[in-house]
Design a protein around this motif. Structure first.
Motif, PDB file in Angstrom:
ATOM      1  N   ASN A 146      48.118  39.692  51.272  1.00 22.45           N
ATOM      2  CA  ASN A 146      47.889  41.355  49.982  1.00 22.45           C
ATOM      3  C   ASN A 146      47.854  40.876  48.335  1.00 22.45           C
ATOM      4  N   PRO A 147      48.517  41.949  47.642  1.00 22.85           N
ATOM      5  CA  PRO A 147      47.988  41.320  46.213  1.00 22.85           C
ATOM      6  C   PRO A 147      49.288  41.142  45.974  1.00 22.85           C
ATOM      7  N   GLU A 148      50.095  41.153  45.572  1.00 23.49           N
ATOM      8  CA  GLU A 148      51.432  40.339  45.439  1.00 23.49           C
ATOM      9  C   GLU A 148      51.604  39.069  45.863  1.00 23.49           C
ATOM     10  N   GLN A 149      51.165  38.892  46.834  1.00 25.91           N
ATOM     11  CA  GLN A 149      51.530  37.136  46.948  1.00 25.91           C
ATOM     12  C   GLN A 149      50.073  36.830  46.137  1.00 25.91           C
ATOM     13  N   ALA A 150      49.257  37.983  46.653  1.00 27.42           N
ATOM     14  CA  ALA A 150      48.063  36.682  45.754  1.00 27.42           C
ATOM     15  C   ALA A 150      48.612  36.496  44.112  1.00 27.42           C
ATOM     16  N   PHE A 190      49.770  32.456  39.952  1.00 31.04           N
ATOM     17  CA  PHE A 190      50.482  31.608  38.953  1.00 31.04           C
ATOM     18  C   PHE A 190      50.950  30.125  38.835  1.00 31.04           C
ATOM     19  N   HIS A 191      51.650  30.512  40.764  1.00 27.86           N
ATOM     20  CA  HIS A 191      52.617  29.049  40.723  1.00 27.86           C
ATOM     21  C   HIS A 191      50.611  28.199  40.709  1.00 27.86           C
ATOM     22  N   VAL A 192      49.813  27.918  41.098  1.00 29.33           N
ATOM     23  CA  VAL A 192      48.255  27.196  40.594  1.00 29.33           C
ATOM     24  C   VAL A 192      48.565  26.865  38.813  1.00 29.33           C
ATOM     25  N   ALA A 242      35.591  46.309  40.384  1.00 30.24           N
ATOM     26  CA  ALA A 242      35.061  45.482  39.367  1.00 30.24           C
ATOM     27  C   ALA A 242      34.856  43.447  40.039  1.00 30.24           C
ATOM     28  N   GLY A 243      36.067  43.506  41.432  1.00 33.93           N
ATOM     29  CA  GLY A 243      36.260  42.114  42.107  1.00 33.93           C
ATOM     30  C   GLY A 243      36.852  41.297  41.531  1.00 33.93           C
ATOM     31  N   ILE A 244      38.181  41.482  40.740  1.00 38.37           N
ATOM     32  CA  ILE A 244      39.056  41.474  40.077  1.00 38.37           C
ATOM     33  C   ILE A 244      40.313  40.564  40.542  1.00 38.37           C
ATOM     34  N   GLY A 245      40.569  40.292  41.257  1.00 39.47           N
ATOM     35  CA  GLY A 245      42.075  40.041  42.205  1.00 39.47           C
ATOM     36  C   GLY A 245      42.957  39.483  41.233  1.00 39.47           C
ATOM     37  N   GLN A 246      44.292  39.400  42.292  1.00 39.98           N
ATOM     38  CA  GLN A 246      45.478  39.014  41.123  1.00 39.98           C
ATOM     39  C   GLN A 246      44.933  37.705  42.090  1.00 39.98           C
ATOM     40  N   GLY A 247      44.667  37.565  43.222  1.00 36.53           N
ATOM     41  CA  GLY A 247      44.556  35.766  42.876  1.00 36.53           C
ATOM     42  C   GLY A 247      43.648  34.716  42.874  1.00 36.53           C
ATOM     43  N   LEU A 248      42.102  35.868  41.268  1.00 36.70           N
ATOM     44  CA  LEU A 248      41.442  35.164  40.961  1.00 36.70           C
ATOM     45  C   LEU A 248      41.579  34.348  40.114  1.00 36.70           C
ATOM     46  N   ILE A 249      41.628  33.055  39.814  1.00 33.02           N
ATOM     47  CA  ILE A 249      41.959  31.819  38.581  1.00 33.02           C
ATOM     48  C   ILE A 249      39.970  31.609  37.982  1.00 33.02           C
ATOM     49  N   ARG A 250      39.699  31.829  36.858  1.00 37.19           N
ATOM     50  CA  ARG A 250      39.022  31.528  35.997  1.00 37.19           C
ATOM     51  C   ARG A 250      39.032  29.665  35.912  1.00 37.19           C
ATOM     52  N   VAL A 251      37.603  29.196  35.444  1.00 34.67           N
ATOM     53  CA  VAL A 251      38.469  27.961  35.083  1.00 34.67           C
ATOM     54  C   VAL A 251      36.884  27.705  33.800  1.00 34.67           C
ATOM     55  N   LEU A 271      51.309  25.695  47.676  1.00 31.87           N
ATOM     56  CA  LEU A 271      50.785  26.818  47.459  1.00 31.87           C
ATOM     57  C   LEU A 271      53.074  27.817  48.129  1.00 31.87           C
ATOM     58  N   PRO A 272      52.955  28.615  47.283  1.00 37.33           N
ATOM     59  CA  PRO A 272      54.739  29.611  48.250  1.00 37.33           C
ATOM     60  C   PRO A 272      54.167  30.473  49.345  1.00 37.33           C
TER      61      PRO A 272
END
Ligand SMILES: *Cc1c(COP(=O)(O)O)cnc(C)c1O
Length: 403
Positions: A322-326, A331-333, A372-381, A402-403
Motif C-alpha cells: 500500500n502507499p503508506e508502506q511504499a 524513505f528507509h532506502v 502520472a505513475g509517480i507512486g510513494q515507493g518510487l526512488i529516482r537515481v 526493508l521494514p
C-alpha cells in the motif's frame, strides 16, 4: 579559427575548441571576462553597436565574450545555427515564451514535463492570456487532438523526469509544422552527447545548464538553441529588455563542462544501465525505469533517438502492498545511504537519489501522482561516476533490510 576550417571539424573537436578568438595574451583555456561594461573606441562606433549595425560588446545584459564562447560551443554540439545562454533553465523557458507567444496563443505540452515548466506555462503565463493543453507524453494522437488554430508551440521533454518516458521527436515536429507551429524539446536528460533533437526536426532545443552541461553541480544556468533568425529576432530583444542574463563565470564553468560532456554521459549512462539491470533482479524492487533497459516501453525508439544509449537517470519502485508502506520503505532506502547523496538535483558526477512523490512532485494531489505513475515507493537515481559495486552496496543497505 576560420570558418572554412571549422566546417571540416568533428563534434568532439568542436566540444573542446569552439569559442571566440583568443585574446592577445594567447591563453589556451578560454578567458573568463568578468566585466559588466565595455569601453567604446568612439561615439560613432558606440552608436552603431547600440543600433545593431556593428558587431561588438556594449553592456553585460546584451552580451559577453565568455557567454558567446559557451553559446557557440553548445550550438556546435546541438547542430543549431545559434544559441542564447540564460540565468537558469526556467529563465530559458520564460525567454522562449515571451519571445514567441502573446495573449490568445496556445501551447501544447506533455503532462510529464518538469514540474516548474507545468507551473510556468499552465498557471503563471495563463495570467497573461497564454492558453495551454497538457497531453500524455507518448500518445501522438493526443498531441494532434489538442492542436487549435491558435497553437504556436509544442513543447516536449524526452526522456522525462522521473519515469524516463520517451516521445517521438520526428512525429511531433511533423505535427507542429503541419499546424504552423514550432517544436521545442527540453534536452536536459539526454544532452547533445546522446540526442540532437534538431536532427529529428525540432526548431528549438532548451537546456538547464545546471544539470549535465555544468556536470558537477556547481552553477545555475540555461540555454536556448535555435536558428539565427529566431535568436536575433525573437529572443535577443527579450533578453535586452528582461535581462535573464547568463553570468560570465557560469558560462565559463559550462564551457569547461562541455569539454567532457560526451565521456561523462557515456560513462554515467553505462553505470546507470548496470545499476538498472542489478535493480531489476533485486527481490525488493517492483519495476525499474531507464530507456536503456529492454523492458522500457519505448526502448526501441529511445535507442534510435539517443545514439543507442539510455541516459544516466533511472527510477525504480520499491515493492509494497500500500502507499503508506511504499513511502516508509522508500524513505528507509534513502535514509540508509552512506555514500550516495540524498538530493533532488541531477546531472552531477556524484550519484544523487531522491523521492519524487515528496519533493519534485510533492505539490500534486495523490490522484494526480497516481495518474502520472509517480507512486510513494518510487526512488529516482541520477547516476554518477562512483564504482558500480559501491553504488549497489549503498542501495543494498536499505533494500536488504526493508521494514
Ligand atoms: C532542472 C530542469 C529544468 C529547470 O532548470 P533550472 O536550471 O533548475 O532552472 C527544466 N527542465 C528539466 C528537465 C530539468 O531537469
Amino acid at each position: 579559427m576560420d570558418d572554412a576550417l571549422r566546417k571540416t571539424l568533428h563534434r568532439d573537436t568542436l566540444a573542446v575548441r569552439e569559442a571566440v578568438d583568443r585574446s592577445p595574451y594567447g591563453e589556451n583555456s578560454e578567458a573568463l571576462y568578468l566585466t559588466s561594461g565595455y569601453v567604446q573606441s568612439s561615439a560613432e562606433s558606440s552608436a552603431r553597436r547600440f543600433a545593431g549595425d556593428e558587431e561588438g560588446f556594449t553592456y553585460g545584459r546584451y552580451g559577453n565574450p565568455t557567454v558567446t564562447s559557451f553559446e557557440r560551443r553548445l550550438a556546435a554540439l546541438e547542430g543549431s545555427e545559434a544559441a542564447m545562454g540564460t540565468a537558469s533553465g526556467m529563465s530559458a523557458i520564460l525567454l522562449m515564451c515571451l519571445g514567441l507567444l502573446k495573449a490568445g496563443d496556445h501551447v501544447v505540452c506533455s503532462q510529464s514535463m518538469f514540474g516548474s515548466t507545468i507551473k510556468l506555462i499552465g498557471s503563471d503565463l495563463a495570467k497573461f492570456g497564454v492558453e495551454s493543453s497538457f497531453v500524455p507524453q507518448t500518445d501522438v494522437g493526443a498531441w494532434k487532438a489538442a492542436l487549435r488554430p491558435t497553437t504556436r508551440l509544442l513543447f516536449a521533454e524526452t526522456p522525462t523526469n522521473p519515469l524516463t518516458e520517451v516521445c517521438d521527436i520526428q512525429a511531433l515536429a511533423d505535427l507542429a509544422h503541419n499546424a504552423g507551429a514550432l517544436l521545442c524539446v527540453d534536452n536536459c536528460f539526454a544532452t547533445p552527447a546522446l540526442q540532437r533533437p534538431m536532427d529529428f526536426g525540432a526548431d528549438i532545443v532548451m537546456h538547464s545548464g545546471t544539470k549535465y552541461l555544468d556536470g558537477q553541480g556547481r552553477v545555475m544556468a540555461g540555454a536556448l538553441c535555435a536558428s539565427q533568425a529566431l535568436v536575433t529576432e525573437k529572443f535577443l530583444p527579450i533578453m535586452k529588455s528582461a535581462g535573464m542574463t547568463l553570468a560570465p563565470f557560469n558560462a565559463w564553468v559550462m564551457l569547461k563542462g562541455l569539454e567532457t560532456l560526451d565521456i561523462r554521459l557515456r560513462a554515467q549512462s553505462a553505470n546507470a544501465l548496470a545499476l538498472g539491470r542489478w535493480l531489476e533482479a533485486h527481490p525488493a524492487v517492483a519495476r525499474v525505469h531507464n530507456p536503456g533497459l529492454p523492458s522500457h516501453p519505448q526502448h526501441a525508439l529511445a535507442m534510435k533517438q539517443q545514439s543507442g544509449i539510455g541516459g544516466a537517470v533511472l527510477s525504480f519502485d520499491v515493492k509494497a502492498s500500500n502507499p503508506e508502506q511504499a513511502r516508509q520503505r522508500a524513505f528507509h532506502v534513502l535514509d540508509s545511504l552512506r555514500v550516495l547523496s540524498l538530493s533532488t538535483n541531477l546531472g552531477d558526477t556524484k550519484t544523487l537519489c531522491a523521492h519524487p512523490a515528496s519533493t519534485s512532485h510533492g505539490r500534486l494531489t495523490e490522484a494526480q501522482r497516481q495518474a502520472a505513475g509517480i507512486g510513494q515507493g518510487l526512488i529516482r537515481v541520477a547516476v554518477g561516476l562512483e564504482h558500480i559495486n559501491d553504488m549497489q552496496a549503498d542501495l543494498s543497505r536499505g533494500l536488504d533490510t526493508l521494514p
